[in-house]
Each structure stands twice: as C-alpha cells, then as structure tokens.
Design a protein around this motif. Structure first.
Motif, PDB file in Angstrom:
ATOM      1  N   GLN A 141       0.146  10.465   9.861  1.00  0.00           N
ATOM      2  CA  GLN A 141       0.400  11.857   9.466  1.00  0.00           C
ATOM      3  C   GLN A 141       1.130  11.906   8.119  1.00  0.00           C
ATOM      4  N   ILE A 142       2.115  11.034   7.949  1.00  0.00           N
ATOM      5  CA  ILE A 142       2.864  10.999   6.686  1.00  0.00           C
ATOM      6  C   ILE A 142       1.940  10.633   5.536  1.00  0.00           C
ATOM      7  N   ASP A 143       1.061   9.668   5.738  1.00  0.00           N
ATOM      8  CA  ASP A 143       0.134   9.281   4.673  1.00  0.00           C
ATOM      9  C   ASP A 143      -0.764  10.459   4.294  1.00  0.00           C
ATOM     10  N   GLN A 144      -1.192  11.246   5.280  1.00  0.00           N
ATOM     11  CA  GLN A 144      -2.030  12.410   5.006  1.00  0.00           C
ATOM     12  C   GLN A 144      -1.257  13.479   4.239  1.00  0.00           C
ATOM     13  N   ILE A 145       0.056  13.580   4.482  1.00  0.00           N
ATOM     14  CA  ILE A 145       0.902  14.528   3.754  1.00  0.00           C
ATOM     15  C   ILE A 145       1.106  14.072   2.310  1.00  0.00           C
ATOM     16  N   CYS A 146       1.283  12.773   2.132  1.00  0.00           N
ATOM     17  CA  CYS A 146       1.629  12.232   0.817  1.00  0.00           C
ATOM     18  C   CYS A 146       0.462  12.148  -0.154  1.00  0.00           C
ATOM     19  N   PHE A 147      -0.755  12.012   0.360  1.00  0.00           N
ATOM     20  CA  PHE A 147      -1.908  11.800  -0.511  1.00  0.00           C
ATOM     21  C   PHE A 147      -3.041  12.738  -0.138  1.00  0.00           C
ATOM     22  N   PRO A 148      -3.813  13.177  -1.130  1.00  0.00           N
ATOM     23  CA  PRO A 148      -4.932  14.081  -0.840  1.00  0.00           C
ATOM     24  C   PRO A 148      -6.095  13.351  -0.170  1.00  0.00           C
ATOM     25  N   PRO A 149      -6.982  14.101   0.490  1.00  0.00           N
ATOM     26  CA  PRO A 149      -8.172  13.474   1.071  1.00  0.00           C
ATOM     27  C   PRO A 149      -8.921  12.673   0.001  1.00  0.00           C
ATOM     28  N   GLY A 150      -9.418  11.539   0.400  1.00  0.00           N
ATOM     29  CA  GLY A 150     -10.096  10.664  -0.551  1.00  0.00           C
ATOM     30  C   GLY A 150      -9.174   9.613  -1.139  1.00  0.00           C
ATOM     31  N   ILE A 151      -7.876   9.876  -1.112  1.00  0.00           N
ATOM     32  CA  ILE A 151      -6.876   8.890  -1.542  1.00  0.00           C
ATOM     33  C   ILE A 151      -6.077   8.430  -0.325  1.00  0.00           C
ATOM     34  N   ALA A 152      -5.752   9.362   0.560  1.00  0.00           N
ATOM     35  CA  ALA A 152      -5.049   8.994   1.798  1.00  0.00           C
ATOM     36  C   ALA A 152      -5.932   8.047   2.604  1.00  0.00           C
ATOM     37  N   TYR A 153      -5.298   7.159   3.343  1.00  0.00           N
ATOM     38  CA  TYR A 153      -6.039   6.188   4.142  1.00  0.00           C
ATOM     39  C   TYR A 153      -6.617   6.823   5.399  1.00  0.00           C
ATOM     40  N   THR A 154      -7.740   6.285   5.843  1.00  0.00           N
ATOM     41  CA  THR A 154      -8.275   6.663   7.145  1.00  0.00           C
ATOM     42  C   THR A 154      -7.414   5.986   8.211  1.00  0.00           C
ATOM     43  N   GLN A 155      -7.517   6.443   9.448  1.00  0.00           N
ATOM     44  CA  GLN A 155      -6.783   5.780  10.526  1.00  0.00           C
ATOM     45  C   GLN A 155      -7.207   4.325  10.660  1.00  0.00           C
ATOM     46  N   MET A 156      -8.497   4.066  10.499  1.00  0.00           N
ATOM     47  CA  MET A 156      -8.996   2.695  10.618  1.00  0.00           C
ATOM     48  C   MET A 156      -8.425   1.800   9.513  1.00  0.00           C
ATOM     49  N   ASP A 157      -8.405   2.309   8.274  1.00  0.00           N
ATOM     50  CA  ASP A 157      -7.859   1.512   7.170  1.00  0.00           C
ATOM     51  C   ASP A 157      -6.380   1.217   7.391  1.00  0.00           C
ATOM     52  N   LEU A 158      -5.613   2.259   7.717  1.00  0.00           N
ATOM     53  CA  LEU A 158      -4.180   2.070   7.895  1.00  0.00           C
ATOM     54  C   LEU A 158      -3.883   1.122   9.049  1.00  0.00           C
ATOM     55  N   THR A 159      -4.613   1.256  10.144  1.00  0.00           N
ATOM     56  CA  THR A 159      -4.446   0.326  11.268  1.00  0.00           C
ATOM     57  C   THR A 159      -4.706  -1.103  10.821  1.00  0.00           C
ATOM     58  N   GLY A 160      -5.789  -1.307  10.083  1.00  0.00           N
ATOM     59  CA  GLY A 160      -6.119  -2.647   9.599  1.00  0.00           C
ATOM     60  C   GLY A 160      -5.038  -3.228   8.708  1.00  0.00           C
ATOM     61  N   PHE A 161      -4.478  -2.417   7.828  1.00  0.00           N
ATOM     62  CA  PHE A 161      -3.428  -2.900   6.927  1.00  0.00           C
ATOM     63  C   PHE A 161      -2.174  -3.286   7.697  1.00  0.00           C
ATOM     64  N   ILE A 162      -1.767  -2.428   8.617  1.00  0.00           N
ATOM     65  CA  ILE A 162      -0.523  -2.648   9.353  1.00  0.00           C
ATOM     66  C   ILE A 162      -0.625  -3.849  10.297  1.00  0.00           C
ATOM     67  N   THR A 163      -1.784  -4.020  10.904  1.00  0.00           N
ATOM     68  CA  THR A 163      -1.914  -5.074  11.918  1.00  0.00           C
ATOM     69  C   THR A 163      -2.436  -6.399  11.371  1.00  0.00           C
ATOM     70  N   ARG A 164      -2.707  -6.454  10.099  1.00  0.00           N
ATOM     71  CA  ARG A 164      -3.184  -7.708   9.520  1.00  0.00           C
ATOM     72  C   ARG A 164      -2.117  -8.786   9.681  1.00  0.00           C
ATOM     73  N   ARG A 165      -2.565  -9.990   9.933  1.00  0.00           N
ATOM     74  CA  ARG A 165      -1.642 -11.125  10.093  1.00  0.00           C
ATOM     75  C   ARG A 165      -0.723 -11.229   8.881  1.00  0.00           C
ATOM     76  N   ARG A 166       0.551 -11.382   9.135  1.00  0.00           N
ATOM     77  CA  ARG A 166       1.613 -11.525   8.131  1.00  0.00           C
ATOM     78  C   ARG A 166       1.923 -10.251   7.351  1.00  0.00           C
ATOM     79  N   ALA A 167       1.274  -9.136   7.671  1.00  0.00           N
ATOM     80  CA  ALA A 167       1.578  -7.878   6.976  1.00  0.00           C
ATOM     81  C   ALA A 167       3.030  -7.489   7.260  1.00  0.00           C
ATOM     82  N   ILE A 168       3.630  -6.843   6.301  1.00  0.00           N
ATOM     83  CA  ILE A 168       4.991  -6.323   6.450  1.00  0.00           C
ATOM     84  C   ILE A 168       4.899  -4.800   6.449  1.00  0.00           C
ATOM     85  N   THR A 169       5.423  -4.178   7.487  1.00  0.00           N
ATOM     86  CA  THR A 169       5.507  -2.722   7.542  1.00  0.00           C
ATOM     87  C   THR A 169       6.942  -2.372   7.900  1.00  0.00           C
ATOM     88  N   VAL A 170       7.607  -1.707   6.972  1.00  0.00           N
ATOM     89  CA  VAL A 170       8.980  -1.270   7.219  1.00  0.00           C
ATOM     90  C   VAL A 170       8.984   0.252   7.327  1.00  0.00           C
TER      91      VAL A 170
END
Length: 189
Positions: free
Chosen positions: A53-82
């Motif tokens: 939801q925050i990503d959708q607020i911060c960036f316009p459609p087409g720049i904001a990540y899809t749920q699938m993209d964001l999930t992939g980034f966060i759950t990638r091995r060794r990814a850091i999410t703070v």
C-alpha cells in the motif's frame, strides 16, 4: 563525478553529471525536519500488505511495483528489507511509516526501493533507513551499492547526494510508461 568503469566495474571519473550536481548544490532547498521517533526493524510477512500500500502511495501506476514484483524482491535470498514504524508514544504508534529493500549481486548491492509515507517525510526517516541498509550491507561484505531514481525526483536526489551517492549516468526512458529518465547513482562502501 564518477561512472562505472566497464573493465573493472569500479568508479571512474565522469563529467556528464557534473552540471546537474552543481545545480543541485547551488539550489539546495532549506532542510526542514521534525523530530519524530521511529523503530527500525526487520521485515515480517504480516507487513507485506501495508508495504505494498505504501509503495502504491509513493509512486504512480507504472512506476509502483506490482504485488508480485514486490513479493519477489522482499523474499529473494539474502534480500534486506528494513521497516520503520512509529514508536509507542506517537499518535500513529505501531504504524508502518516506511521501508527500504536491497538485493545483492555478489559484492555489489542495489537499493530497489525506499518508500516513506507522506506524513513521515522531512523527519529524517529516509536517512535512517538508508543508513541502516548500508550498515547491513557493509556487515555482509558489500563493496558498492547502486540505486536508480527518476531525474525529476528532487527530494530523493537531494537525499542521495547528501548520503554520498554520485550520479553515474542517465538511464534513458527507465520508466517507459511515463517517458521518464532515471539516474543511476552509486557509492563505495
């Protein structure tokens, strides 16, 4: 200014972005930050819907990540999410105010996104999240870190220059749905 050397993949002198940085420094906006307390912590799976939801607020459609993209980034091995949330004594206690995601490519890392809700901007939170990411990157052996940001995103550009990032090159039409260029920025850790 510096660019990435095509042979050794280290920073090397570059003059293409020098005028932009001179303009940025000459026209530096007065910084207005408020003292707000945040707790910075590790990502939890239960955070995902709010982060999206925050990503959708911060960036316009087409720049904001899809749920699938964001999930992939966060759950990638060794990814850091703070994740940053308001401290217990704040009006929005326990509410998530922002987050940052970084991913590795060997000893080089990329900051994928830094998202701060509008109500928490100008509070120093973006700086704290970036510093926490960089601290974790250094602890993991990171030598260089990169990010991309829209050429029109002056608040982000000010932040990244303040944190020591340098414009390495312009990425034409990086955001094709908006016909918008981005800067590739980086720094050594």
């Amino acid at each position: 200014m510096q660019c990435i050397c095509a042979e050794c993949h280290r920073f090397a002198p570059c003059s293409s972005a020098l005028s932009w940085v001179q303009h940025l420094r000459a026209n530096r906006l007065a910084l207005h930050t408020e003292t707000v307390e945040f707790v910075i912590r590790e990502y939890r799976a239960a955070d995902f819907d709010r982060l999206w939801q925050i990503d959708q607020i911060c960036f316009p459609p087409g720049i904001a990540y899809t749920q699938m993209d964001l999930t992939g980034f966060i759950t990638r091995r060794r990814a850091i999410t703070v994740v940053a949330e308001y401290s217990g004594d704040m009006q929005f206690a326990g509410g998530i105010a922002g987050f940052a995601v970084a991913q590795p490519i060997r000893k080089i890392w990329r900051i994928l996104t830094l998202d701060i809700i509008p109500e928490a901007r100008r509070s120093g939170l973006a700086t704290r999240l970036m510093q926490e990411c960089e601290k974790r990157l250094r602890a993991g052996g990171c030598e260089q870190v990169y990010l991309e940001t829209a050429v029109s995103n002056e608040p982000a550009l000010h932040l990244y220059v303040k944190l020591g990032y340098q414009v390495l090159r312009t990425l034409p039409l990086y955001y094709p749905t908006h016909a918008l260029d981005a800067y590739l920025m980086g720094k050594g850790l």
